[in-house]
Design a protein around this motif. Structure first.
Motif, short mmCIF file in Angstrom:
data_model
loop_
_atom_site.label_atom_id
_atom_site.label_comp_id
_atom_site.label_asym_id
_atom_site.label_seq_id
_atom_site.Cartn_x
_atom_site.Cartn_y
_atom_site.Cartn_z
N LYS A 1 -67.33 27.69 7.78
CA LYS A 1 -67.83 27.24 9.09
C LYS A 1 -68.96 26.24 8.96
CE LYS A 1 -65.97 31.18 11.48
NZ LYS A 1 -66.18 32.40 12.29
N GLN A 2 -69.84 26.44 7.99
CA GLN A 2 -70.97 25.51 7.84
C GLN A 2 -70.51 24.11 7.43
OE1 GLN A 2 -70.41 28.39 6.19
NE2 GLN A 2 -71.47 28.45 4.21
N ASN A 3 -69.29 24.00 6.91
CA ASN A 3 -68.74 22.68 6.54
C ASN A 3 -67.87 22.07 7.62
OD1 ASN A 3 -69.01 24.38 3.76
ND2 ASN A 3 -69.53 22.22 3.45
N GLY A 4 -67.82 22.72 8.80
CA GLY A 4 -67.13 22.08 9.91
C GLY A 4 -65.79 22.67 10.27
N ALA A 5 -65.61 23.97 10.01
CA ALA A 5 -64.34 24.64 10.34
C ALA A 5 -64.02 24.46 11.82
CB ALA A 5 -64.47 26.14 10.01
N THR B 1 -81.63 22.32 12.10
CA THR B 1 -81.85 21.09 11.35
C THR B 1 -82.24 21.34 9.89
OG1 THR B 1 -84.11 21.02 12.17
CG2 THR B 1 -82.48 19.72 13.38
N ASP B 2 -82.49 22.59 9.51
CA ASP B 2 -82.79 22.86 8.11
C ASP B 2 -81.50 22.97 7.31
OD1 ASP B 2 -85.47 22.81 8.61
OD2 ASP B 2 -85.70 25.00 8.70
N LYS B 3 -81.59 22.64 6.03
CA LYS B 3 -80.39 22.61 5.19
C LYS B 3 -79.72 23.98 5.09
CE LYS B 3 -80.28 18.27 4.07
NZ LYS B 3 -80.86 17.83 5.35
N ASP B 4 -80.48 25.07 5.23
CA ASP B 4 -79.86 26.39 5.13
C ASP B 4 -79.50 26.99 6.49
OD1 ASP B 4 -82.47 26.83 5.93
OD2 ASP B 4 -82.84 28.47 4.51
N ASP B 5 -79.81 26.30 7.57
CA ASP B 5 -79.46 26.81 8.90
C ASP B 5 -77.94 26.97 9.11
OD1 ASP B 5 -81.96 27.32 9.99
OD2 ASP B 5 -82.20 25.27 10.76
N PRO B 6 -77.13 25.96 8.75
CA PRO B 6 -75.69 26.13 8.98
C PRO B 6 -75.12 27.36 8.26
CG PRO B 6 -76.21 23.83 8.63
CD PRO B 6 -77.46 24.59 8.29
N ASN C 1 -76.42 22.08 3.82
CA ASN C 1 -75.56 21.40 4.81
C ASN C 1 -76.35 20.72 5.90
OD1 ASN C 1 -74.01 24.26 4.09
ND2 ASN C 1 -72.66 22.48 4.10
N ASN C 2 -75.72 19.71 6.49
CA ASN C 2 -76.19 19.15 7.76
C ASN C 2 -75.16 19.50 8.83
OD1 ASN C 2 -78.64 17.91 7.20
ND2 ASN C 2 -77.69 16.02 6.48
#
Ligand SMILES: Nc1nc2c(c(=O)[nH]1)N[C@H]1C(S)=C(S)[C@@H](COP(=O)(O)O)O[C@H]1N2
Ligand SMILES: [Mo]
Length: 310
Positions: free
Chosen positions: A212-216, A80-85, A73-74
């Motif tokens: 949540k990582q997708n913008g919940a 800023t890492d893809k696995d941070d979210p 995710n961004n």
């Protein structure tokens, strides 16, 4: 949050029915919902989504897996890492939540999630998402047309653009403690883009409430534009007269334009946009004008120089 409940508008009341859905797709949607709730091994969610329908506006390409969509995710508010979210977004409190809608409108108001769910029948929309970085995914969103919300507030004749803002709370969003971007994250659309039937507010994916990582709990999805236009965890929508200064334009105006329509012929100054890598695949595929949605949206830009207005 919401409990499972029948849709507030019966399918028979939707006119014209053929515009939204056909009966077969509707049945599939109803089956998909009940199957989704019974999937073994999925985490128990406190709330389920209301019933949703399958939209005719869906890609029939192979979907990316739930695992891919929720682990790569961004969401710079969480790093800023893809696995941070996926690692940090659990800190976001999404209930209660509301969106304040204001600006050049006759009826400014706040919508909580239950009110949002009732604005229009929820639909599953399988859309391609093309990130400006050169990768793409196919994601089964659940959402409603943004136009349904905008109609409620009645934009005035002064409203020409729509500005969207993400929550600003460094306690919950540790990435906001670092100045990688100017917080809060802001995006914008021209009013006609915002009203286009392909533009949705997504509240779920794979039949479940948005992770949540997708913008919940609610994010924008504009499938013909680069992914960064699809702003996450929205708390404010403003109708405005002048073009909003968006976060990415502010951070690097020579690299990111306001329009950001997917365009294989207009390269990013540091890399080509001609091809993309579908997450999970090895060989790159060609990028399509407007991310493959040209027949629906190219008309919005008739007569515009898309190299200048990139
Ligand atoms: N608030 C906020 N919204 C955001 C971002 C972000 O960093 N912050 N990243 C954008 C980018 S660059 C992309 S590609 C998509 C990614 O959405 P996804 O993680 O659900 O695939 O979210 C967009 N929305
Ligand atoms: Mo992106």
């Amino acid at each position: 949050m919401s409990r499972y409940r029948p849709p507030s508008i019966a399918p028979s009341e939707i006119t014209p029915e053929s515009v939204y859905l056909n009966r077969r797709q509707w049945l599939n949607g109803a089956l998909a919902v009940s199957a989704g709730l019974l999937l073994p091994g999925t985490p128990a969610f406190a709330a389920a989504l209301p019933t949703f329908y399958k939209s005719r506006y869906s890609s029939d390409e192979k979907k990316n897996s739930f695992e891919e969509i929720t682990s790569y995710n961004n969401f710079y508010e969480f790093g800023t890492d893809k696995d941070d979210p996926a690692r940090h977004a659990h800190r976001l409190k999404t209930d209660p939540w509301s969106i304040e809608v204001s600006g050049a409108v006759v009826r400014p108001r706040r919508f909580d999630l239950d009110q949002l769910y009732k604005l229009a029948p929820l639909e599953e929309r399988i859309y391609r998402l093309r990130c400006v970085e050169g990768w793409s995914m196919v994601i089964p969103w659940v959402g409603l047309p943004l136009a349904a919300l905008l109609k409620q507030v009645e934009p005035t004749t002064k409203a020409r653009y729509v500005e969207f803002t993400t929550l600003h709370d460094p306690q919950q969003m540790p990435g906001q403690r670092s100045p990688v971007l100017d917080w809060p994250y802001v995006e914008g659309l021209r009013l006609d883009e915002a009203l286009h039937p392909l533009t949705i507010l997504a509240v779920g994916l794979y039949g479940r409430p948005l992770p949540k990582q997708n913008g919940a709990p609610v994010r924008l999805v504009v499938p013909w534009k680069y992914g960064f236009k699809s702003i996450k965890s929205i708390v404010r929508i403003r109708l405005v007269e002048t073009q909003p200064l968006t976060t990415w334009v502010r951070s690097a105006p020579q690299e990111y334009g306001f329009y950001s329509n997917v365009n294989p012929e207009v390269d990013h100054p540091r890399w080509s946009q001609a091809k993309e890598r579908r997450i999970g695949e090895f060989l790159k595929r060609p990028t399509l004008p407007f991310n493959g949605y040209a027949s629906e949206v190219a008309g919005l830009y008739r007569g515009m120089d898309l190299r200048k207005f990139f």
